[in-house]
Design a protein around this motif. Sequence first.
Motif, mmCIF file in Angstrom:
data_model
loop_
_atom_site.group_PDB
_atom_site.id
_atom_site.type_symbol
_atom_site.label_atom_id
_atom_site.label_comp_id
_atom_site.label_asym_id
_atom_site.label_seq_id
_atom_site.Cartn_x
_atom_site.Cartn_y
_atom_site.Cartn_z
ATOM 1 N N GLY A 169 42.168 40.667 33.002
ATOM 2 C CA GLY A 169 41.211 40.357 34.056
ATOM 3 C C GLY A 169 40.885 41.572 34.901
ATOM 4 N N GLN A 173 37.226 43.939 35.597
ATOM 5 C CA GLN A 173 36.692 44.390 36.887
ATOM 6 C C GLN A 173 36.575 45.904 36.941
ATOM 7 N N LEU A 186 44.928 47.035 40.507
ATOM 8 C CA LEU A 186 45.388 45.678 40.811
ATOM 9 C C LEU A 186 46.807 45.454 40.290
ATOM 10 N N PHE A 190 50.048 44.664 42.901
ATOM 11 C CA PHE A 190 50.573 43.301 43.006
ATOM 12 C C PHE A 190 51.763 43.006 42.101
ATOM 13 N N VAL B 154 47.715 43.327 52.792
ATOM 14 C CA VAL B 154 46.694 44.003 51.984
ATOM 15 C C VAL B 154 45.338 43.442 52.391
ATOM 16 N N GLN B 158 41.079 42.426 48.398
ATOM 17 C CA GLN B 158 41.946 42.873 47.314
ATOM 18 C C GLN B 158 42.714 41.687 46.732
ATOM 19 N N PHE B 159 43.171 40.843 47.631
ATOM 20 C CA PHE B 159 43.889 39.638 47.185
ATOM 21 C C PHE B 159 42.957 38.732 46.380
ATOM 22 N N ARG B 161 40.404 39.691 44.655
ATOM 23 C CA ARG B 161 40.223 40.314 43.339
ATOM 24 C C ARG B 161 41.390 39.975 42.417
ATOM 25 N N LEU B 162 42.557 40.004 42.967
ATOM 26 C CA LEU B 162 43.723 39.643 42.159
ATOM 27 C C LEU B 162 43.610 38.216 41.640
ATOM 28 N N ILE B 164 41.019 36.387 41.169
ATOM 29 C CA ILE B 164 39.971 36.263 40.145
ATOM 30 C C ILE B 164 40.437 36.861 38.824
ATOM 31 N N ALA B 165 41.003 38.039 38.890
ATOM 32 C CA ALA B 165 41.455 38.690 37.654
ATOM 33 C C ALA B 165 42.471 37.819 36.934
ATOM 34 N N VAL B 194 53.103 36.071 45.157
ATOM 35 C CA VAL B 194 52.307 37.155 45.715
ATOM 36 C C VAL B 194 51.900 36.825 47.143
ATOM 37 N N VAL B 198 52.611 39.126 50.467
ATOM 38 C CA VAL B 198 51.602 39.841 51.247
ATOM 39 C C VAL B 198 51.376 39.241 52.629
#
Lengths: 203, 203
Positions: A169, A173, A186, A190, B154, B158-159, B161-162, B164-165, B194, B198
């Motif tokens: 994923g 991106q 990423l 994480f 963070v 960014q979170f 994006r994580l 979604i990925a 996670v 965070v």
Amino acid sequence: MQPPKRSRTATRARLLEGALDVFAERGFAGASVEDICDRAGFTRGAFYSNFASKDELVLALFQATTDRLLEQIEALLPELASQPGTLLDAVLGLLDETAPDQRQWHLISTEFTLHALRNPEAARALNEQRAMFRASLTRLVAEISATSGVRFSVPPEQFVRLVIALHEGARSQSLLEPAEVPAGSLEHTFLPMVLDAVSRPSH
Amino acid sequence: MQPPKRSRTATRARLLEGALDVFAERGFAGASVEDICDRAGFTRGAFYSNFASKDELVLALFQATTDRLLEQIEALLPELASQPGTLLDAVLGLLDETAPDQRQWHLISTEFTLHALRNPEAARALNEQRAMFRASLTRLVAEISATSGVRFSVPPEQFVRLVIALHEGARSQSLLEPAEVPAGSLEHTFLPMVLDAVSRPSH
DNA sequence: TGTATTCAATACAGAACTGTATCCTACTCT
DNA sequence: AGAGTAGGATACAGTTCTGTATTGAATACA
């Protein structure tokens, strides 16, 4: 029995190589047999002398790529497992080094995944390959975590699945927005958190 | 001026709908214009009366789907943000509810992502849409975390994006191996870790 | 050295696809 | 009711694609 000057396997290999490039550029359905032959420096005659159809080529290409990939992994495993370094560096390093050309590999493997989602035979082959791939990664994780005296609160294979899912994923991106999402960013921000959460010293 | 019985926009919509189905089944390059017209119950005449080319259809389809998706999100946001429940449930719920047919949506969006990786114009459109999508999710995260008195270590984007990925990578695995990877399992086992890592109470 | 065989090039057939040009039908408006 | 028009169907042209059949060249072998 000497091999003939124009060896059959060599042209097969060149055709497969060309197919890899052209599939990456135009996609599986978008690439014509002639495109592939042009790229490899042959004509369609050579193609149909080596493959029964375009479909057969796809499976052959996947098998060939898969075999090479798994060989590379097996070669890298002992080195990574023995070298000092964190578990994550080893795992992510393996994911990266087995696919030197991130972009092309992503295009090809995504394309093949889509193909597999519509084609049961391809799905079987793909799942088999992915299972072996995960097995290698899982072994790597198991070895490193054992030597560093860490136990997981989740099955290691589950953790490997997570790493792969996130890696794929995130790569999508990164390829879409290289500036905003540097490759590996990423994962590197994480995954340590997850690793910390699932691992606890043994005893 | 009444609209004609056969309204232009209705046939456009049906063609787009048919295109969605056929693209999901055969892929973008694999689907012919005639396939799409058959599915929608029209002939190519209707198609070329509504779209200049197959390429234009793809962009139009993407725009239409995108618009609807963003509308849905905007409609769901206040409800999710106000309802009680964890932040993750809200975010993951949003991701799922906006794509009722997981399989078709995955096929289509992956296909379009591949298209975008080879086509700068499509890439611009896709990145723009994804940015708005992330913005919605980020707002949701920000609101919920604010009301529950949590600060992130963070940037929230960014979170997002994580999430979604991971969601996209996990969906691929779930579709390939539904039995081994139930939908949402990877997200639900690892994202809480996670989130915990965070987040910290504000003050 | 001559023959047989293998492999790739070339030529070709048939199908499918995109896009265009024309025709037809149904609705609108006067 | 009749003219005009919009939207879709039909027919067609040109291209491209897959797959086959034939031909030619090079190698192996006797």
